[in-house]
Design a protein around this motif. Structure first.
Motif, PDB file in Angstrom:
ATOM      1  N   HIS A   1      -7.193 -17.155  -7.588  1.00  9.47           N
ATOM      2  CA  HIS A   1      -6.611 -16.783  -6.294  1.00  9.47           C
ATOM      3  C   HIS A   1      -7.484 -17.395  -5.210  1.00  9.47           C
ATOM      4  O   HIS A   1      -8.654 -17.041  -5.065  1.00  9.47           O
ATOM      5  CB  HIS A   1      -6.598 -15.256  -6.176  1.00  9.47           C
ATOM      6  CG  HIS A   1      -5.788 -14.739  -5.035  1.00  9.47           C
ATOM      7  ND1 HIS A   1      -5.607 -13.391  -4.812  1.00  9.47           N
ATOM      8  CD2 HIS A   1      -5.100 -15.360  -4.037  1.00  9.47           C
ATOM      9  CE1 HIS A   1      -4.860 -13.207  -3.755  1.00  9.47           C
ATOM     10  NE2 HIS A   1      -4.536 -14.391  -3.256  1.00  9.47           N
ATOM     11  N   THR A   2      -6.937 -18.354  -4.457  1.00 12.74           N
ATOM     12  CA  THR A   2      -7.714 -19.062  -3.450  1.00 12.74           C
ATOM     13  C   THR A   2      -7.638 -18.347  -2.103  1.00 12.74           C
ATOM     14  O   THR A   2      -6.574 -17.904  -1.692  1.00 12.74           O
ATOM     15  CB  THR A   2      -7.227 -20.512  -3.294  1.00 12.74           C
ATOM     16  OG1 THR A   2      -5.956 -20.530  -2.655  1.00 12.74           O
ATOM     17  CG2 THR A   2      -7.125 -21.201  -4.652  1.00 12.74           C
ATOM     18  N   ALA A   3      -8.800 -18.263  -1.422  1.00 15.64           N
ATOM     19  CA  ALA A   3      -8.891 -17.582  -0.128  1.00 15.64           C
ATOM     20  C   ALA A   3      -8.085 -16.289  -0.146  1.00 15.64           C
ATOM     21  O   ALA A   3      -7.151 -16.122   0.633  1.00 15.64           O
ATOM     22  CB  ALA A   3      -8.423 -18.505   1.001  1.00 15.64           C
ATOM     23  N   PRO A   4      -8.435 -15.371  -1.043  1.00 13.33           N
ATOM     24  CA  PRO A   4      -7.562 -14.205  -1.266  1.00 13.33           C
ATOM     25  C   PRO A   4      -7.511 -13.257  -0.080  1.00 13.33           C
ATOM     26  O   PRO A   4      -8.513 -12.994   0.578  1.00 13.33           O
ATOM     27  CB  PRO A   4      -8.214 -13.526  -2.476  1.00 13.33           C
ATOM     28  CG  PRO A   4      -9.640 -13.922  -2.405  1.00 13.33           C
ATOM     29  CD  PRO A   4      -9.639 -15.329  -1.883  1.00 13.33           C
ATOM     30  N   GLU A   5      -6.310 -12.761   0.166  1.00 10.92           N
ATOM     31  CA  GLU A   5      -6.119 -11.720   1.172  1.00 10.92           C
ATOM     32  C   GLU A   5      -6.669 -10.408   0.601  1.00 10.92           C
ATOM     33  O   GLU A   5      -6.361 -10.051  -0.540  1.00 10.92           O
ATOM     34  CB  GLU A   5      -4.637 -11.569   1.485  1.00 10.92           C
ATOM     35  CG  GLU A   5      -3.967 -12.854   1.944  1.00 10.92           C
ATOM     36  CD  GLU A   5      -3.579 -13.787   0.803  1.00 10.92           C
ATOM     37  OE1 GLU A   5      -3.020 -14.857   1.089  1.00 10.92           O
ATOM     38  OE2 GLU A   5      -3.838 -13.436  -0.373  1.00 10.92           O
ATOM     39  N   PRO A   6      -7.487  -9.679   1.349  1.00  6.77           N
ATOM     40  CA  PRO A   6      -8.144  -8.488   0.789  1.00  6.77           C
ATOM     41  C   PRO A   6      -7.178  -7.484   0.177  1.00  6.77           C
ATOM     42  O   PRO A   6      -7.466  -6.885  -0.866  1.00  6.77           O
ATOM     43  CB  PRO A   6      -8.891  -7.890   1.990  1.00  6.77           C
ATOM     44  CG  PRO A   6      -9.110  -9.043   2.917  1.00  6.77           C
ATOM     45  CD  PRO A   6      -7.905  -9.930   2.745  1.00  6.77           C
ATOM     46  N   TRP A   7      -6.024  -7.263   0.818  1.00  5.91           N
ATOM     47  CA  TRP A   7      -5.096  -6.253   0.340  1.00  5.91           C
ATOM     48  C   TRP A   7      -4.413  -6.672  -0.962  1.00  5.91           C
ATOM     49  O   TRP A   7      -4.045  -5.825  -1.760  1.00  5.91           O
ATOM     50  CB  TRP A   7      -4.048  -5.940   1.405  1.00  5.91           C
ATOM     51  CG  TRP A   7      -3.699  -7.115   2.261  1.00  5.91           C
ATOM     52  CD1 TRP A   7      -2.713  -8.030   2.075  1.00  5.91           C
ATOM     53  CD2 TRP A   7      -4.389  -7.516   3.446  1.00  5.91           C
ATOM     54  NE1 TRP A   7      -2.741  -8.977   3.058  1.00  5.91           N
ATOM     55  CE2 TRP A   7      -3.745  -8.692   3.920  1.00  5.91           C
ATOM     56  CE3 TRP A   7      -5.474  -7.003   4.167  1.00  5.91           C
ATOM     57  CZ2 TRP A   7      -4.153  -9.350   5.073  1.00  5.91           C
ATOM     58  CZ3 TRP A   7      -5.881  -7.665   5.309  1.00  5.91           C
ATOM     59  CH2 TRP A   7      -5.229  -8.823   5.756  1.00  5.91           C
ATOM     60  N   LEU A   8      -4.264  -7.977  -1.184  1.00  2.87           N
ATOM     61  CA  LEU A   8      -3.727  -8.447  -2.462  1.00  2.87           C
ATOM     62  C   LEU A   8      -4.827  -8.520  -3.523  1.00  2.87           C
ATOM     63  O   LEU A   8      -4.610  -8.145  -4.675  1.00  2.87           O
ATOM     64  CB  LEU A   8      -3.083  -9.821  -2.289  1.00  2.87           C
ATOM     65  CG  LEU A   8      -1.824  -9.872  -1.423  1.00  2.87           C
ATOM     66  CD1 LEU A   8      -1.330 -11.307  -1.294  1.00  2.87           C
ATOM     67  CD2 LEU A   8      -0.729  -8.996  -1.992  1.00  2.87           C
ATOM     68  N   GLU A   9      -5.988  -8.991  -3.122  1.00  5.37           N
ATOM     69  CA  GLU A   9      -7.085  -9.110  -4.082  1.00  5.37           C
ATOM     70  C   GLU A   9      -7.415  -7.754  -4.703  1.00  5.37           C
ATOM     71  O   GLU A   9      -7.606  -7.652  -5.927  1.00  5.37           O
ATOM     72  CB  GLU A   9      -8.331  -9.679  -3.407  1.00  5.37           C
ATOM     73  CG  GLU A   9      -9.518  -9.758  -4.354  1.00  5.37           C
ATOM     74  CD  GLU A   9     -10.767 -10.316  -3.694  1.00  5.37           C
ATOM     75  OE1 GLU A   9     -11.772 -10.488  -4.413  1.00  5.37           O
ATOM     76  OE2 GLU A   9     -10.745 -10.574  -2.478  1.00  5.37           O
ATOM     77  N   ALA A  10      -7.497  -6.711  -3.886  1.00  2.00           N
ATOM     78  CA  ALA A  10      -7.882  -5.397  -4.405  1.00  2.00           C
ATOM     79  C   ALA A  10      -6.920  -4.918  -5.480  1.00  2.00           C
ATOM     80  O   ALA A  10      -7.334  -4.349  -6.505  1.00  2.00           O
ATOM     81  CB  ALA A  10      -7.942  -4.391  -3.262  1.00  2.00           C
ATOM     82  N   ARG A  11      -5.636  -5.172  -5.287  1.00  2.00           N
ATOM     83  CA  ARG A  11      -4.649  -4.687  -6.253  1.00  2.00           C
ATOM     84  C   ARG A  11      -4.608  -5.546  -7.509  1.00  2.00           C
ATOM     85  O   ARG A  11      -4.447  -5.033  -8.612  1.00  2.00           O
ATOM     86  CB  ARG A  11      -3.284  -4.604  -5.578  1.00  2.00           C
ATOM     87  CG  ARG A  11      -3.203  -3.375  -4.684  1.00  2.00           C
ATOM     88  CD  ARG A  11      -2.282  -3.543  -3.481  1.00  2.00           C
ATOM     89  NE  ARG A  11      -2.353  -2.356  -2.645  1.00  2.00           N
ATOM     90  CZ  ARG A  11      -3.327  -2.132  -1.750  1.00  2.00           C
ATOM     91  NH1 ARG A  11      -4.302  -3.005  -1.585  1.00  2.00           N
ATOM     92  NH2 ARG A  11      -3.338  -1.028  -1.029  1.00  2.00           N
TER      93      ARG A  11
ATOM     94  N   CYS B   1       0.809  -1.226   0.000  1.00  2.00           N
ATOM     95  CA  CYS B   1       0.000   0.000   0.000  1.00  2.00           C
ATOM     96  C   CYS B   1       0.838   1.270   0.000  1.00  2.00           C
ATOM     97  O   CYS B   1       0.301   2.367  -0.181  1.00  2.00           O
ATOM     98  CB  CYS B   1      -0.962   0.008   1.182  1.00  2.00           C
ATOM     99  SG  CYS B   1      -0.186   0.244   2.805  1.00  2.00           S
ATOM    100  N   GLY B   2       2.165   1.136   0.222  1.00  2.00           N
ATOM    101  CA  GLY B   2       3.037   2.297   0.180  1.00  2.00           C
ATOM    102  C   GLY B   2       3.138   3.083   1.471  1.00  2.00           C
ATOM    103  O   GLY B   2       3.880   4.064   1.544  1.00  2.00           O
ATOM    104  N   LEU B   3       2.413   2.678   2.521  1.00  2.00           N
ATOM    105  CA  LEU B   3       2.451   3.412   3.785  1.00  2.00           C
ATOM    106  C   LEU B   3       3.850   3.424   4.375  1.00  2.00           C
ATOM    107  O   LEU B   3       4.538   2.400   4.387  1.00  2.00           O
ATOM    108  CB  LEU B   3       1.489   2.768   4.780  1.00  2.00           C
ATOM    109  CG  LEU B   3       1.446   3.444   6.155  1.00  2.00           C
ATOM    110  CD1 LEU B   3       0.533   4.658   6.119  1.00  2.00           C
ATOM    111  CD2 LEU B   3       0.998   2.464   7.229  1.00  2.00           C
ATOM    112  N   GLN B   4       4.291   4.577   4.875  1.00  3.01           N
ATOM    113  CA  GLN B   4       5.542   4.700   5.617  1.00  3.01           C
ATOM    114  C   GLN B   4       5.214   4.959   7.075  1.00  3.01           C
ATOM    115  O   GLN B   4       4.304   5.732   7.394  1.00  3.01           O
ATOM    116  CB  GLN B   4       6.387   5.827   5.052  1.00  3.01           C
ATOM    117  CG  GLN B   4       6.920   5.530   3.656  1.00  3.01           C
ATOM    118  CD  GLN B   4       7.812   6.637   3.135  1.00  3.01           C
ATOM    119  OE1 GLN B   4       7.374   7.752   2.919  1.00  3.01           O
ATOM    120  NE2 GLN B   4       9.076   6.309   2.941  1.00  3.01           N
TER     121      GLN B   4
END
Length: 258
Positions: free
Chosen positions: A98-108, A47-50
């Motif tokens: 994509h199985t049981a996708p992690e939300p932060w990866l799925e969105a991208r 996500c780019g957060l620092q």
């Protein structure tokens, strides 16, 4: 992962809390509740957060593990960097499962116009496809990329699930597999006497895990039609990169269907 799975065991074993509910709780626990820290030297590559620090996570409360922005933990950030740097997934045109996708990866991934993206989850009604991984309602060779992260350890018959993933992968297609994996173990640790959620929590660290994979994981995948090689985060990334992105020692298996 929930911080105190042991506290849920009585409700699980009484039937008051089913497997789907536990996974919903885990997903909720993995989402930061508006937590923020000041800008600093740590950075999330997803996500780019620092930030000056990341949030604790896991049963032992690992320090600096969870991104306060997107909720990713170490293995997710390693997976994202590997996909971005060592594969053409983010650049090519692919049909992706994509199985049981992690939300932060799925969105991208779903946002990329070059991907025909399909999510699959046994419990999540929001997934594109709800199905058991051992019996996929999909045609042979339907996808040229598969991503499955920390799913196979939840499947009692993991060999059947591996065969199904190989079946729906087109010849020459690639699969990225992540599981709890200890390459120092010569053989996967499984024990049929661990037949209750409480016993599995003690043995495998989770009431719905069925094993901890050892070095024979590569043989299992190859026998199912998914020969691959193990990638170690400590070899893939420099110490400086691992510190900056907060990535501990993790492994993934990069498979290619012959």
């Amino acid at each position: 992962m929930l911080s105190d799975l042991a506290a849920l065991i009585p409700r699980i074993e009484s039937g008051a809390l089913d497997e789907a509910a536990v996974y919903r709780l885990e997903r909720a626990a993995a989402t930061p509740a508006g937590a923020r820290t000041g800008p600093g030297v740590l950075q999330c590559p997803i996500c780019g957060l620092q930030a000056m620090r990341f949030l604790p996570f896991g049963l032992a409360g690992r320090r600096n593990a969870r991104c306060p922005g997107c909720g990713s933990v170490e293995r997710h950030r390693f997976l994202w960097l590997y996909l971005a740097w060592a594969t053409d997934l983010l650049r090519g045109r692919h049909a992706v499962l994509h199985t049981a996708p992690e939300p932060w990866l799925e969105a991208r991934l779903r946002a990329l116009p070059t991907l025909a993206y399909t999510s699959l989850d046994r419990f999540d009604p929001a997934a594109d496809l709800q199905a058991d991984l051992t019996d996929l309602p999909l045609p042979d060779g339907a996808f040229d990329r598969v991503i499955t992260s920390h799913v196979l350890e939840h499947v009692p018959d993991d060999r059947a699930a591996m065969r199904e993933l190989a079946r729906v992968l087109a010849p020459g297609g690639e699969a990225i597999v992540m599981v709890p994996y200890d390459p120092k173990r010569p053989a996967t640790y499984e024990d049929p006497s661990m037949d209750t959620p409480a016993r599995r929590l003690t043995a495998f660290g989770h009431p719905y895990h069925w094993r901890i994979y050892g070095a024979d994981l590569l043989d299992r995948l190859a026998e199912a039609g998914l020969p691959g090689r193990a990638i170690d985060s400590r070899r893939f990334l420099t110490p400086h990169q691992r510190r900056r992105w907060r990535i501990n020692r993790n492994h993934l298996i990069h498979c290619r269907r012959p």
